[in-house]
Motif scaffolding. Structure first.
Motif, PDB file in Angstrom:
ATOM      1  N   TYR A 238       0.744  -1.343  -0.062  1.00  0.00           N
ATOM      2  CA  TYR A 238       0.039   0.216   0.217  1.00  0.00           C
ATOM      3  C   TYR A 238       0.786   1.323  -0.051  1.00  0.00           C
ATOM      4  O   TYR A 238       0.532   2.194   0.513  1.00  0.00           O
ATOM      5  CB  TYR A 238      -0.933   0.047   1.220  1.00  0.00           C
ATOM      6  CG  TYR A 238      -2.062  -1.172   1.221  1.00  0.00           C
ATOM      7  CD1 TYR A 238      -2.721  -1.512   0.090  1.00  0.00           C
ATOM      8  CD2 TYR A 238      -2.186  -1.938   2.209  1.00  0.00           C
ATOM      9  CE1 TYR A 238      -3.387  -2.689  -0.118  1.00  0.00           C
ATOM     10  CE2 TYR A 238      -2.870  -2.945   2.168  1.00  0.00           C
ATOM     11  CZ  TYR A 238      -3.665  -3.304   1.065  1.00  0.00           C
ATOM     12  OH  TYR A 238      -4.498  -4.468   1.238  1.00  0.00           O
TER      13      TYR A 238
ATOM     14  N   LYS B 203       2.197   1.125  -7.670  1.00  0.00           N
ATOM     15  CA  LYS B 203       1.445   1.238  -6.503  1.00  0.00           C
ATOM     16  C   LYS B 203       1.396  -0.370  -6.077  1.00  0.00           C
ATOM     17  O   LYS B 203       0.902  -1.281  -6.785  1.00  0.00           O
ATOM     18  CB  LYS B 203      -0.258   1.473  -6.571  1.00  0.00           C
ATOM     19  CG  LYS B 203      -0.117   3.120  -6.998  1.00  0.00           C
ATOM     20  CD  LYS B 203      -1.556   3.376  -7.130  1.00  0.00           C
ATOM     21  CE  LYS B 203      -1.486   4.955  -7.299  1.00  0.00           C
ATOM     22  NZ  LYS B 203      -2.463   5.176  -8.519  1.00  0.00           N
TER      23      LYS B 203
ATOM     24  N   VAL C 266       0.171  -3.556  -4.255  1.00  0.00           N
ATOM     25  CA  VAL C 266      -1.059  -3.901  -3.556  1.00  0.00           C
ATOM     26  C   VAL C 266      -1.067  -5.592  -3.476  1.00  0.00           C
ATOM     27  O   VAL C 266      -0.326  -5.972  -3.830  1.00  0.00           O
ATOM     28  CB  VAL C 266      -2.576  -3.524  -4.471  1.00  0.00           C
ATOM     29  CG1 VAL C 266      -2.511  -2.032  -4.477  1.00  0.00           C
ATOM     30  CG2 VAL C 266      -2.188  -4.149  -5.809  1.00  0.00           C
TER      31      VAL C 266
ATOM     32  N   LYS D 160      -1.458  -0.495 -10.483  1.00  0.00           N
ATOM     33  CA  LYS D 160      -1.640  -1.334  -9.096  1.00  0.00           C
ATOM     34  C   LYS D 160      -0.940  -2.646  -9.477  1.00  0.00           C
ATOM     35  O   LYS D 160      -1.123  -3.368 -10.426  1.00  0.00           O
ATOM     36  CB  LYS D 160      -2.777  -1.590  -8.604  1.00  0.00           C
ATOM     37  CG  LYS D 160      -3.402  -0.296  -7.925  1.00  0.00           C
ATOM     38  CD  LYS D 160      -5.026  -0.567  -7.557  1.00  0.00           C
ATOM     39  CE  LYS D 160      -5.677   0.592  -7.030  1.00  0.00           C
ATOM     40  NZ  LYS D 160      -7.127   0.086  -6.485  1.00  0.00           N
TER      41      LYS D 160
ATOM     42  N   LYS E 199       2.620   6.765   0.876  1.00  0.00           N
ATOM     43  CA  LYS E 199       1.595   5.843   1.297  1.00  0.00           C
ATOM     44  C   LYS E 199       0.237   6.099   0.525  1.00  0.00           C
ATOM     45  O   LYS E 199      -0.131   7.112   0.286  1.00  0.00           O
ATOM     46  CB  LYS E 199       1.357   6.030   3.108  1.00  0.00           C
ATOM     47  CG  LYS E 199       2.653   5.601   3.628  1.00  0.00           C
ATOM     48  CD  LYS E 199       2.319   4.842   4.999  1.00  0.00           C
ATOM     49  CE  LYS E 199       3.329   4.754   5.962  1.00  0.00           C
ATOM     50  NZ  LYS E 199       4.292   3.700   5.425  1.00  0.00           N
ATOM     51  N   LEU E 200      -0.624   4.866   0.138  1.00  0.00           N
ATOM     52  CA  LEU E 200      -1.639   5.040  -0.399  1.00  0.00           C
ATOM     53  C   LEU E 200      -2.834   5.498   0.425  1.00  0.00           C
ATOM     54  O   LEU E 200      -2.819   4.871   1.647  1.00  0.00           O
ATOM     55  CB  LEU E 200      -2.057   3.811  -1.071  1.00  0.00           C
ATOM     56  CG  LEU E 200      -1.135   3.360  -2.385  1.00  0.00           C
ATOM     57  CD1 LEU E 200      -1.641   2.162  -2.798  1.00  0.00           C
ATOM     58  CD2 LEU E 200      -1.219   4.441  -3.528  1.00  0.00           C
TER      59      LEU E 200
ATOM     60  N   GLU F  94      -6.629   5.070   1.969  1.00  0.00           N
ATOM     61  CA  GLU F  94      -7.539   4.014   2.049  1.00  0.00           C
ATOM     62  C   GLU F  94      -8.279   3.791   0.782  1.00  0.00           C
ATOM     63  O   GLU F  94      -8.456   2.524   0.157  1.00  0.00           O
ATOM     64  CB  GLU F  94      -8.714   4.006   3.274  1.00  0.00           C
ATOM     65  CG  GLU F  94      -9.359   2.905   3.743  1.00  0.00           C
ATOM     66  CD  GLU F  94      -8.327   1.951   4.456  1.00  0.00           C
ATOM     67  OE1 GLU F  94      -8.364   0.887   4.357  1.00  0.00           O
ATOM     68  OE2 GLU F  94      -7.646   2.444   5.389  1.00  0.00           O
TER      69      GLU F  94
ATOM     70  N   ARG G 100      -6.565   2.112  -2.421  1.00  0.00           N
ATOM     71  CA  ARG G 100      -6.030   0.546  -2.422  1.00  0.00           C
ATOM     72  C   ARG G 100      -6.715  -0.711  -3.067  1.00  0.00           C
ATOM     73  O   ARG G 100      -7.939  -0.258  -3.631  1.00  0.00           O
ATOM     74  CB  ARG G 100      -6.088   0.208  -0.877  1.00  0.00           C
ATOM     75  CG  ARG G 100      -5.112   1.025   0.008  1.00  0.00           C
ATOM     76  CD  ARG G 100      -5.156   0.309   1.622  1.00  0.00           C
ATOM     77  NE  ARG G 100      -4.376   1.151   2.124  1.00  0.00           N
ATOM     78  CZ  ARG G 100      -4.018   1.078   3.322  1.00  0.00           C
ATOM     79  NH1 ARG G 100      -4.776  -0.103   4.127  1.00  0.00           N
ATOM     80  NH2 ARG G 100      -3.352   1.768   4.099  1.00  0.00           N
TER      81      ARG G 100
END
Length: 130
Positions: free
Chosen positions: A56, A73, A75, A86, A124-125, A127, A130
């Motif tokens: 994340y 990103k 995940v 992602k 940081k991603l 919420e 994600r």
């Protein structure tokens, strides 16, 4: 290239040790990740420095060869979607980046050989990302 210990949060460490054996990846990457995880410095999730690539986070990297930039990103495998940048935590690029910090040089096995990249930034991603 000197090898430094990667930095991992407790939850990333736990996830990796539980799922690594069944992850689908090349032997080169699996062995590399196993070795890095074994020698990692593990932090409580809250104490992991903000500039460390972990689950994340979004990492921007730059090729040392041609200065081309890429954004990824990290995940869970089920959330991977290349259109949204992602990538699974077990994808080769994630394995190459995981636990490294802004400014670090990493090596990544590409179809045309091992390439070097510099980590430009990490965030940081949220919420909802994600």
């Amino acid at each position: 290239m000197e090898t430094k210990s990667i930095l991992l949060s407790t939850s990333d460490y736990k996830f990796l040790t539980e799922h690594l054996d069944k992850a689908i990846m090349s032997d080169y990457n699996k062995n590399r990740l196993k070795n890095e995880v074994k020698n990692a410095k593990v932090y409580d999730d809250i104490d992991l420095p903000d500039d460390v690539v972990s689950l994340y986070t979004e990492a921007k990297i730059e090729s040392t060869e041609n200065n081309q930039q890429f954004v990824f990103k990290l995940v869970l495998p089920k959330d991977a979607n290349i259109k949204q940048q992602k990538v699974s935590i077990f994808a080769p690029i994630s394995i190459a980046l995981l636990g490294y910090q802004t400014g670090d040089l990493i090596q990544w096995e590409m179809p045309d050989g091992i390439k070097a990249f510099k980590i430009i930034s990490i965030r940081k991603l949220l919420e909802e990302e994600r």
